[in-house]
Motif scaffolding. Sequence first.
Motif: not given
Length: 325
Positions: A123, A151-152, A205, A208, A274, A276-278
């Motif tokens: 994240t 984010e994302g 995300s 993920e 999102p 998190c950052n996928p």
Amino acid sequence: MFKEAETRRRKWLVLVSVLSVVVIVVLFGLSFFEPFLVFKNAKILELDKGCTTRDIAFILKDKGVIWEPYSFIFWSKVLNYDSKLKSGIYDLKPVSNMSELLLALSKGGRPKELTITIPEGFTSMDIAERLYNNGIVRDKDLFLKYIKPYEGYLFPDTYNFYEDMQYETILKKFLDRFNEVVPQNYDELAKKKGLTKKQAIILASIVEKEAKFNEDRPIVASVFLNRLAIGMPLQADSTILYALGIHKEWLTKEDYQIDSPYNTYKYVGLPPTPICNPGLKSIIAVVEAPKTDYYYFMTTPEGKAIFSKTLAEHEANLRKYYGGV
């Protein structure tokens, strides 16, 4: 006779004193030109933050820039450079005297690069924590506030950063990498799944966080797409964890009741951003999700996803692996 001996002794003492002064003056003079006498080839010198003048002096000695450290310490005080020496990586070229050496070291070297890996699923909070712990950013909270709107899109990868890096430069690295790796026609691919690009990244995300193995990601994505199509809540624990802002193994009954747009048990549809950052596997999994009849999945203790078409099948799988519902 006694007076003549005393006179000779005094003359001898004067001579010795004069010679001593001359020797000292010569030595100090030579010490000023010590770099010229010793330093013949270019050197790469790395000075960390917090290095004292004494630390630097011994580093210079070890690198073959000077014979001994104390002359450097002496001249740094005499020439008022003691508090002006700066950290960094220096590509030092031979100089003719201590003054030139001290001047060069007072200008500051190029920043020290650090190689940092940002894993898939981090994240913005995780990223801020990692960069702060490695000295890339000084103010973790301020940096988090700066990057959180992205984010994302803070693409997980291995990057070269340097200490006290500008926030906009860090962000540009992440966004440039995202645009470089994600297919240029991703908008069109997402549209085929009934999603905008933003919605596809939000779903990626979640995928993920919910899928451990790459081979499971497209089918997990298909489960969520099927739920979205019929207006069924996504019911993803990972979105609640994002709302809580903490990492925990199991959610409590109270956690499931949290009133947040990220609570996908309470609110139908995708969360607003999102979570998190996928990585690329999850990003592609969404637009390449196969058509399935699955509406449920659970993961084994090892993380393998088990898919079901009906709630009854899903509950049977839960009993099989966890002993009850």
